[in-house]
Design an enzyme around this catalytic site. Structure first.
Site, PDB file in Angstrom:
ATOM      1  N   PHE A  42      60.831  24.096  41.669  1.00 54.79           N
ATOM      2  CA  PHE A  42      59.633  24.934  41.859  1.00 54.79           C
ATOM      3  C   PHE A  42      59.664  25.871  43.063  1.00 54.79           C
ATOM      4  CE2 PHE A  42      57.013  21.262  39.899  1.00 54.79           C
ATOM      5  CZ  PHE A  42      57.267  21.712  38.622  1.00 54.79           C
ATOM      6  N   LYS A  62      52.243  19.989  29.537  1.00 50.26           N
ATOM      7  CA  LYS A  62      53.653  20.086  29.127  1.00 50.26           C
ATOM      8  C   LYS A  62      54.307  18.715  29.236  1.00 50.26           C
ATOM      9  CE  LYS A  62      57.753  22.977  29.552  1.00 50.26           C
ATOM     10  NZ  LYS A  62      58.354  24.152  30.181  1.00 50.26           N
ATOM     11  N   ASN A  70      62.771  18.155  38.703  1.00 46.96           N
ATOM     12  CA  ASN A  70      63.387  18.481  39.992  1.00 46.96           C
ATOM     13  C   ASN A  70      62.501  18.275  41.214  1.00 46.96           C
ATOM     14  OD1 ASN A  70      65.891  19.295  38.799  1.00 46.96           O
ATOM     15  ND2 ASN A  70      64.820  21.100  38.040  1.00 46.96           N
ATOM     16  N   THR A  71      61.323  17.726  41.013  1.00 45.75           N
ATOM     17  CA  THR A  71      60.468  17.388  42.154  1.00 45.75           C
ATOM     18  C   THR A  71      60.277  15.882  42.111  1.00 45.75           C
ATOM     19  OG1 THR A  71      59.317  19.506  42.043  1.00 45.75           O
ATOM     20  CG2 THR A  71      58.186  17.726  43.202  1.00 45.75           C
ATOM     21  N   ASN A 122      69.323  23.244  35.300  1.00 39.35           N
ATOM     22  CA  ASN A 122      68.367  23.802  36.265  1.00 39.35           C
ATOM     23  C   ASN A 122      67.998  22.741  37.286  1.00 39.35           C
ATOM     24  OD1 ASN A 122      65.900  24.607  37.486  1.00 39.35           O
ATOM     25  ND2 ASN A 122      64.745  24.105  35.650  1.00 39.35           N
ATOM     26  N   ASN A 139      59.780  20.145  27.972  1.00 43.49           N
ATOM     27  CA  ASN A 139      60.477  20.562  29.190  1.00 43.49           C
ATOM     28  C   ASN A 139      61.985  20.259  29.036  1.00 43.49           C
ATOM     29  OD1 ASN A 139      60.792  21.377  31.939  1.00 43.49           O
ATOM     30  ND2 ASN A 139      58.693  20.721  32.279  1.00 43.49           N
ATOM     31  N   SER A 178      58.523  18.444  34.993  1.00 45.92           N
ATOM     32  CA  SER A 178      59.797  18.993  35.467  1.00 45.92           C
ATOM     33  C   SER A 178      60.548  17.923  36.249  1.00 45.92           C
ATOM     34  CB  SER A 178      59.559  20.218  36.359  1.00 45.92           C
ATOM     35  OG  SER A 178      59.181  21.308  35.568  1.00 45.92           O
TER      36      SER A 178
HETATM   37  C1  LIG Z   1      66.215  28.107  35.229  1.00 45.25           C
HETATM   38  C2  LIG Z   1      65.044  27.430  34.566  1.00 45.25           C
HETATM   39  C3  LIG Z   1      63.843  27.309  35.258  1.00 45.25           C
HETATM   40  C4  LIG Z   1      62.746  26.671  34.666  1.00 45.25           C
HETATM   41  N1  LIG Z   1      61.563  26.561  35.355  1.00 45.25           N
HETATM   42  C5  LIG Z   1      60.501  25.954  34.771  1.00 45.25           C
HETATM   43  C6  LIG Z   1      59.262  25.863  35.452  1.00 45.25           C
HETATM   44  O1  LIG Z   1      59.080  26.370  36.558  1.00 45.25           O
HETATM   45  N2  LIG Z   1      58.238  25.205  34.833  1.00 45.25           N
HETATM   46  C7  LIG Z   1      58.378  24.645  33.580  1.00 45.25           C
HETATM   47  O2  LIG Z   1      57.418  24.071  33.059  1.00 45.25           O
HETATM   48  N3  LIG Z   1      59.540  24.742  32.902  1.00 45.25           N
HETATM   49  C8  LIG Z   1      60.596  25.373  33.458  1.00 45.25           C
HETATM   50  N4  LIG Z   1      61.772  25.481  32.763  1.00 45.25           N
HETATM   51  C9  LIG Z   1      61.880  24.880  31.424  1.00 45.25           C
HETATM   52  C10 LIG Z   1      61.593  25.901  30.312  1.00 45.25           C
HETATM   53  O3  LIG Z   1      60.292  26.399  30.405  1.00 45.25           O
HETATM   54  C11 LIG Z   1      61.776  25.249  28.921  1.00 45.25           C
HETATM   55  O4  LIG Z   1      60.848  24.202  28.762  1.00 45.25           O
HETATM   56  C12 LIG Z   1      63.186  24.689  28.727  1.00 45.25           C
HETATM   57  O5  LIG Z   1      64.144  25.540  29.313  1.00 45.25           O
HETATM   58  C13 LIG Z   1      63.527  24.516  27.250  1.00 45.25           C
HETATM   59  O6  LIG Z   1      63.557  25.751  26.569  1.00 45.25           O
HETATM   60  P1  LIG Z   1      64.943  26.547  26.262  1.00 45.25           P
HETATM   61  O7  LIG Z   1      65.888  25.547  25.651  1.00 45.25           O
HETATM   62  O8  LIG Z   1      64.539  27.660  25.338  1.00 45.25           O
HETATM   63  O9  LIG Z   1      65.451  27.045  27.560  1.00 45.25           O
HETATM   64  C14 LIG Z   1      62.872  26.127  33.345  1.00 45.25           C
HETATM   65  C15 LIG Z   1      64.081  26.266  32.652  1.00 45.25           C
HETATM   66  C16 LIG Z   1      65.161  26.899  33.246  1.00 45.25           C
HETATM   67  C17 LIG Z   1      66.455  27.016  32.474  1.00 45.25           C
END
Ligand SMILES: Cc1cc2nc3c(=O)[nH]c(=O)nc-3n(C[C@H](O)[C@H](O)[C@H](O)COP(=O)(O)O)c2cc1C
Length: 356
Positions: A129, A229, A193-194, A125, A258, A191
């Site tokens: 945001f 988080k 990506n910022t 990802n 995260n 996160s």
């Molecule tokens: C496409 C995508 C977008 C995400 N966007 C956010 C986000 O906006 N804010 C956030 O705190 N985590 C974001 N996450 C992270 C997820 O909330 C989670 O912490 C992470 O994917 C691990 O869980 P998983 O292995 O079940 O996917 C994102 C993950 C993915 C794959």
């Protein structure tokens, strides 16, 4: 064969073969969910279609951090960034949905194509945001609130053009705007990506952010559960600093974890050198260890555990490590709409067997 296995083996490969961009496919799915929740009988239809064989049987009454959940499974942040499909997502069987992350102002995020499905049920990802902004998200949630009957969490984040010195005010503004629509809130500074966002996890920045969010809550009607988080890539010293802040401000707990930017995991998945965070099964072991360490150090804190949960077994491992609720994102993409209910039922059985 479970419905989710059928989805993973037959429907998901078909979707992959269409070669539609991952984010575009995601947006289409969310659009369908949004449509279904807006027509009479649409939510019941979703609920029936997503039912696992043998019915749902995933309802229990779980009391954690002062709220009541119908099961342990939460939709993690990022799936419904703008809070447009919450009733439909709850109809799939989730005990809660965390909306966001939401920034103060609208922003587009990084250039497309920024979400890649990887082998083994993992995802890269690079979104950064994209958000409609807090005011629009409040409008979206206002429109659907009559059909939301489970606790909603809201994740708070920072616009990319904001300086660190403005962060506290900006997180506070999102908190203020969205206060009526969330039963609990999550500060997201982890996160990848910022650029520079991670720095905000340092106490010198995080303390005023927490103060600002708590002040806004007091002004809007009183405290609601507040989480921070954390990243799986943080040093223990950094996590420990956050735990100390949780104690200082009597916060509810931690969302762990995260996505990871770990270079080894990226090269293992064939995306060495690419920007962004990895989620999915490669994250499971490490995020579980982070949960265990946090729980050992601060057993009084609630933990929403996430990172690579794709089965009852992996969910139970996170619960055993100290999580009170389990968040999923990647496994929903690969295993489809009946997976949340299947997972909730499987986890419920495992917890029940443990008690016998
Ligand atoms: C496409 C995508 C977008 C995400 N966007 C956010 C986000 O906006 N804010 C956030 O705190 N985590 C974001 N996450 C992270 C997820 O909330 C989670 O912490 C992470 O994917 C691990 O869980 P998983 O292995 O079940 O996917 C994102 C993950 C993915 C794959």
């Amino acid at each position: 064969m479970r419905k989710s296995e059928l989805y993973e083996k037959c429907i998901f490969p078909f979707i992959e073969n269409t070669h539609v961009d991952s984010e575009e496919a995601h947006n289409r799915v969310v659009g369908i969910l949004q449509f279904l929740q807006s027509i009479p009988g649409g939510l019941s239809l979703l609920s029936v279609l997503s039912q696992p064989w043998g019915g749902k049987d995933n309802k229990e009454e779980i009391q954690v951090f002062g709220l009541s959940f119908k099961n342990h499974i939460v939709l993690a942040e990022g799936f419904d960034k703008n809070g447009i499909a919450v009733p439909a997502l709850l109809a799939l069987g989730f005990g809660s949905v965390i909306v966001g992350s939401v920034t103060e102002h609208q922003q587009d995020g990084n250039p497309l194509s920024r979400v890649k499905r990887l082998p083994g049920g993992n995802i890269l990802n690079q979104m950064g945001f994209p958000s409609d902004g807090a005011v629009q998200v409040a409008r979206n949630l206002e429109r659907t609130k009559k059909n939301i009957h489970e606790p909603v969490g809201i994740s708070l984040a920072l616009n990319r053009n904001r300086a660190h010195g403005e962060a506290a005010a900006s997180y506070g503004k999102v908190q203020q705007t969205l206060y009526p629509y969330g039963e609990y809130f999550v500060i997201n500074a982890s996160s990848p990506n910022t650029q520079g966002l991670w720095k905000l996890q340092q106490p010198i920045y995080m303390r005023p952010i927490i103060e600002s969010c708590l002040n806004q809550m007091e002004q809007r009607g009183g405290r609601k559960p507040l989480f921070i988080k954390v990243s799986p890539d943080s040093s223990w010293e950094e996590v420990d600093g956050i735990l100390k802040l949780c104690d200082e401000f009597n916060l509810t707990g931690i969302v762990a974890t995260n996505t990871t930017t770990d270079a080894c995991r990226k090269s293992q998945l064939g995306v060495a050198g690419e920007e962004g965070g990895i989620s999915g099964p490669v994250l499971h072991f490490w995020s579980t260890e982070v949960i265990r360490a946090i729980h050992t150090q601060s057993p009084h804190l609630a933990i929403i555990g996430m990172g690579g949960v794709n089965s009852g077994e992996t969910a139970k491992e996170k619960m055993d490590a100290g999580a009170s609720l389990i968040g999923i994102y990647s496994s929903l993409i690969f295993k489809g709409p009946s997976f949340p209910s299947e997972l909730a039922r499987d986890l419920k059985e495992r917890i029940r067997n443990d008690r016998i």
